[in-house]
Design a protein around this motif. Sequence first.
Motif, PDB file in Angstrom:
ATOM      1  N   VAL A 142       0.832  -1.203   0.000  1.00 13.53           N
ATOM      2  CA  VAL A 142       0.000   0.000   0.000  1.00 13.53           C
ATOM      3  C   VAL A 142       0.873   1.263   0.000  1.00 13.53           C
ATOM      4  CG1 VAL A 142      -1.574   1.379   1.415  1.00 13.53           C
ATOM      5  CG2 VAL A 142      -2.074  -1.031   0.997  1.00 13.53           C
ATOM      6  N   ILE A 143       1.966   1.242   0.769  1.00 11.01           N
ATOM      7  CA  ILE A 143       2.836   2.429   0.782  1.00 11.01           C
ATOM      8  C   ILE A 143       3.427   2.651  -0.616  1.00 11.01           C
ATOM      9  CG2 ILE A 143       4.973   3.411   1.721  1.00 11.01           C
ATOM     10  CD1 ILE A 143       4.302   2.011   4.367  1.00 11.01           C
ATOM     11  N   HIS A 144       3.848   1.580  -1.280  1.00  9.85           N
ATOM     12  CA  HIS A 144       4.384   1.734  -2.642  1.00  9.85           C
ATOM     13  C   HIS A 144       3.302   2.257  -3.590  1.00  9.85           C
ATOM     14  CE1 HIS A 144       8.026   0.048  -1.269  1.00  9.85           C
ATOM     15  NE2 HIS A 144       7.586  -1.185  -1.126  1.00  9.85           N
ATOM     16  N   GLN A 145       2.080   1.752  -3.422  1.00 10.49           N
ATOM     17  CA  GLN A 145       0.982   2.259  -4.256  1.00 10.49           C
ATOM     18  C   GLN A 145       0.724   3.732  -3.975  1.00 10.49           C
ATOM     19  OE1 GLN A 145      -2.021  -0.586  -3.157  1.00 10.49           O
ATOM     20  NE2 GLN A 145      -1.576  -1.941  -4.891  1.00 10.49           N
ATOM     21  N   ALA A 146       0.871   4.133  -2.714  1.00  7.46           N
ATOM     22  CA  ALA A 146       0.644   5.545  -2.357  1.00  7.46           C
ATOM     23  C   ALA A 146       1.646   6.446  -3.073  1.00  7.46           C
ATOM     24  CB  ALA A 146       0.743   5.731  -0.840  1.00  7.46           C
ATOM     25  N   PHE A 147       2.889   6.002  -3.164  1.00  8.08           N
ATOM     26  CA  PHE A 147       3.886   6.782  -3.913  1.00  8.08           C
ATOM     27  C   PHE A 147       3.547   6.807  -5.399  1.00  8.08           C
ATOM     28  CE2 PHE A 147       6.324   6.533  -0.057  1.00  8.08           C
ATOM     29  CZ  PHE A 147       7.127   7.675  -0.095  1.00  8.08           C
ATOM     30  N   HIS A 148       3.125   5.653  -5.910  1.00  9.57           N
ATOM     31  CA  HIS A 148       2.799   5.574  -7.334  1.00  9.57           C
ATOM     32  C   HIS A 148       1.644   6.531  -7.686  1.00  9.57           C
ATOM     33  CE1 HIS A 148       2.023   3.847 -11.270  1.00  9.57           C
ATOM     34  NE2 HIS A 148       0.761   3.677 -10.920  1.00  9.57           N
ATOM     35  N   VAL A 149       0.595   6.478  -6.877  1.00 11.57           N
ATOM     36  CA  VAL A 149      -0.577   7.314  -7.182  1.00 11.57           C
ATOM     37  C   VAL A 149      -0.237   8.799  -7.003  1.00 11.57           C
ATOM     38  CG1 VAL A 149      -2.918   7.916  -6.420  1.00 11.57           C
ATOM     39  CG2 VAL A 149      -2.257   5.520  -6.663  1.00 11.57           C
ATOM     40  N   ALA A 150       0.551   9.125  -5.964  1.00  6.66           N
ATOM     41  CA  ALA A 150       0.871  10.535  -5.706  1.00  6.66           C
ATOM     42  C   ALA A 150       1.661  11.148  -6.854  1.00  6.66           C
ATOM     43  CB  ALA A 150       1.652  10.667  -4.397  1.00  6.66           C
ATOM     44  N   THR A 151       2.506  10.345  -7.498  1.00  6.80           N
ATOM     45  CA  THR A 151       3.444  10.913  -8.469  1.00  6.80           C
ATOM     46  C   THR A 151       3.055  10.651  -9.916  1.00  6.80           C
ATOM     47  OG1 THR A 151       4.776   8.896  -8.268  1.00  6.80           O
ATOM     48  CG2 THR A 151       5.435  10.758  -6.914  1.00  6.80           C
ATOM     49  N   THR A 152       2.036   9.846 -10.165  1.00  7.85           N
ATOM     50  CA  THR A 152       1.671   9.482 -11.533  1.00  7.85           C
ATOM     51  C   THR A 152       0.463  10.297 -11.985  1.00  7.85           C
ATOM     52  OG1 THR A 152       2.362   7.246 -10.975  1.00  7.85           O
ATOM     53  CG2 THR A 152       1.205   7.502 -13.053  1.00  7.85           C
ATOM     54  N   GLY A 153       0.400  10.582 -13.279  1.00  9.53           N
ATOM     55  CA  GLY A 153      -0.726  11.350 -13.790  1.00  9.53           C
ATOM     56  C   GLY A 153      -0.695  12.757 -13.227  1.00  9.53           C
ATOM     57  N   ARG A 154      -1.871  13.306 -12.910  1.00  9.05           N
ATOM     58  CA  ARG A 154      -1.900  14.596 -12.234  1.00  9.05           C
ATOM     59  C   ARG A 154      -1.480  14.354 -10.792  1.00  9.05           C
ATOM     60  NH1 ARG A 154      -7.093  18.677 -11.845  1.00  9.05           N
ATOM     61  NH2 ARG A 154      -6.150  20.211 -10.483  1.00  9.05           N
ATOM     62  N   PRO A 155      -0.344  14.914 -10.355  1.00  8.27           N
ATOM     63  CA  PRO A 155       0.139  14.581  -9.012  1.00  8.27           C
ATOM     64  C   PRO A 155      -0.825  15.080  -7.935  1.00  8.27           C
ATOM     65  CG  PRO A 155       1.794  15.784 -10.294  1.00  8.27           C
ATOM     66  CD  PRO A 155       0.504  15.901 -11.021  1.00  8.27           C
ATOM     67  N   GLY A 156      -0.653  14.533  -6.736  1.00  7.58           N
ATOM     68  CA  GLY A 156      -1.515  14.962  -5.646  1.00  7.58           C
ATOM     69  C   GLY A 156      -1.136  14.253  -4.365  1.00  7.58           C
TER      70      GLY A 156
END
Lengths: 584, 187
Positions: A142-156
């Motif tokens: 989940v932590i790795h996914q959190a980094f992926h989602v935060a930095t991919t596409g429109r960041p957030g």
Amino acid sequence: MTRQMTGAKMVVQALKDQGVDTVFGYPGGAVLPIYDEIFQQNDIRHILVRHEQGAVHAAEGYARSTGKPGVVLVTSGPAATNAVTGLTDALMDSIPIVVLTGQVPTFMIGTDGFQEADTVGITRPCTKHNWLVKDTNKLSEVIHQAFHVATTGRPGPTLVDIPKDVQFATGDYTPPAKSRTDHYRPQLKGDVAAITQLVELMEAAERPIFYTGGGVINSGPQASLLLRELVEATGFPITSTLMGLGAYPASGDKWLGMLGMHGLYEANMAMHDCDLMINIGARFDDRITGRLDSFSPESKKAHIDIDASSINKVIHVDIPIIGDVAHVLEDLLRIWKSRGRKVNKDGLKGWWEQIGKWKAVNCLNYTNSDTIIKPQYALERLEELTRGMDRYVTTEVGQHQMWAAQFLGFDEPNRWMTSGGLGTMGYGLPASNGVQIAHPDALVINVAGDASFMMNMQEISTAVQFRLPVKQFILNNERLGMVRQWQQLLHGERYSQSWTESLPDFPKLAEAMGCKGRTVKDPAELDDAIREMIEYDGPFLLEVLVEKHENCFPMIPSGEPHNKMLLGDAQATDAIGDDGAVLV
Amino acid sequence: MAALKIKKGASRKSAYDLRDPHAEVIERHTLAVVVDNEAGVLARVIGLFSGRGYNIESLTVAEVDHTGHRSRITIVTTGTPQVIEQIKAQLGRIVPVHEVHDLTVEGAAVERELALFKVAGSGERRVEALRLADIFRANVVDSTLESFVFEITGSPEKIDAFADLMRPLGLAELARTGVAALARGAE
């Protein structure tokens, strides 16, 4: 082969595997196991803030100035709720941050335990995505996914809520390469047919303009380079939102300055009169568009954005292109070159002549004084005395922020950190700490107002503890300047609650926290004071006593279009109608 | 400048198939949203609608793929074409959302809703209720000497019509599931 470890150790291992070197945080009961692991390692530096909001803004400053995600670690309950403003700020401005919060143990969730809050419920609308992890075996993925989602596409911003028993329990560690991230893969390449249509319009346009935003900077350094190549090759004028400053150099000759409510006359007039508007990574924010039904009425509009929901949200565009700025600009340049690098030379010549007339209005003109420091003058001198230095600027929110955007020039991306979408007073000081952590040898200046500065002034203590030589450049008008300006223009000069009766002695306040301070009020001494601030080896607070009733111009009054700008006080009386008065 | 020659729907990846946002007519659309069946996913979808001021006329959700952990949310919503497009784009941004289908514009679709009606009464009204239920192909799933519970399946309009008929005949209570919908055809 799987590695077994405790949840707390997993958190630190996952951060290391993500390349994290700095965590901004504040310990508390529900994260003690993780802090115990932090204590027993030296790869990740922990920056102890003074308030969790400060941690999130510092992480935003770190992220915005490096392009890497900022990381925050705080405890449950009040710590998580204190982080909410920073999360919302990062969501509005598309800043990649990962926030880890402690939570009461899983068996206590729902019992109104001590320092329990429904963190994922509270932060669901102010994160890009969030997770409550109830199984240690799933924590690292989940932590790795959190980094992926935060930095991919429109960041957030993303948030991972970790109950205390999950931190103590032992489970299998999943490395980043084995974590499932395939579901979230935003489209990067733009539609070639649409890009070709845009090229056709660019070849024929008589009055084109590039309107760029924070998306260019978020796309990475390559996007800024491609943008510069495109602007120079086509010769089209370029303006930018507050968030996009620095993507194209302010010293470039195609630069029209910032646009929008307090943007430059030439930028707004060109937006209104253009026949082709090319929006690159901006989102037609209400500070930009002014009155929607008369926004740039005669133009064809193209919009490049990685977020499909930004397209046609408020302004209907003719050519929507969903994709990452760098990818789309690369294709755009290639197609435009392959078709013979055509532009409408005659049209452009006349367009630049018109722009020259608008520039001649000299909209940033102000009446200087030799007895009192004008805020514009203070920023002009700051610009002059720091030009060419390795400089990063953060701001608080209000008049000083707009003047900073008008009078400071940024020639590189990632040099300008400001709270644009949310307009968070109290952003600038902690953000300057975060920037300085990432760039220890750079000159980091927070341009502040007296009121905004006081919203998170406890973070001076953080700067002192970690020997961060951040410079607090406070334009003190003893007012909430922007509120006062609106009350003057809109509410019959009834200045309800817009001044502070008991401001602190700022230099003494700084000194009480171990920071150096100075006050300057004589224009003749301003340069000396700025030099002392720059040269001092350590955190420094410079209080600049400025004209109390200066208004920020140019200004598009609420409810008016771009070509109805106010250039000074003389035009401002009764400029805002009843329709405009309800707008913010 | 020459008029745009953009072919609508030229590519699945393009946004050309966006509809005319200037039209101010309120439309009713049925959306099928395929999501990961994880904690909080329904809250994300509902929070999007309440946070951004969109309408929900009905909403149903259930797991449809146990091994793949997928649920299907069927939402009936209303809004101008621009708002409908925004709703779809905003739904598409939610990380656990896999697919968003607008069944109203993606060809023919079937919509069904199930409802339970409790109708209390005696004598001629009771007989009439039973007769109408037969015409509507409703099943009797509970019966006492003074009441029936009817189960009826059909389009929302059919259930509305049946409710209108039952009201004067002693409609005591009504429970509806909301709409489930699928596109017609093999795909």
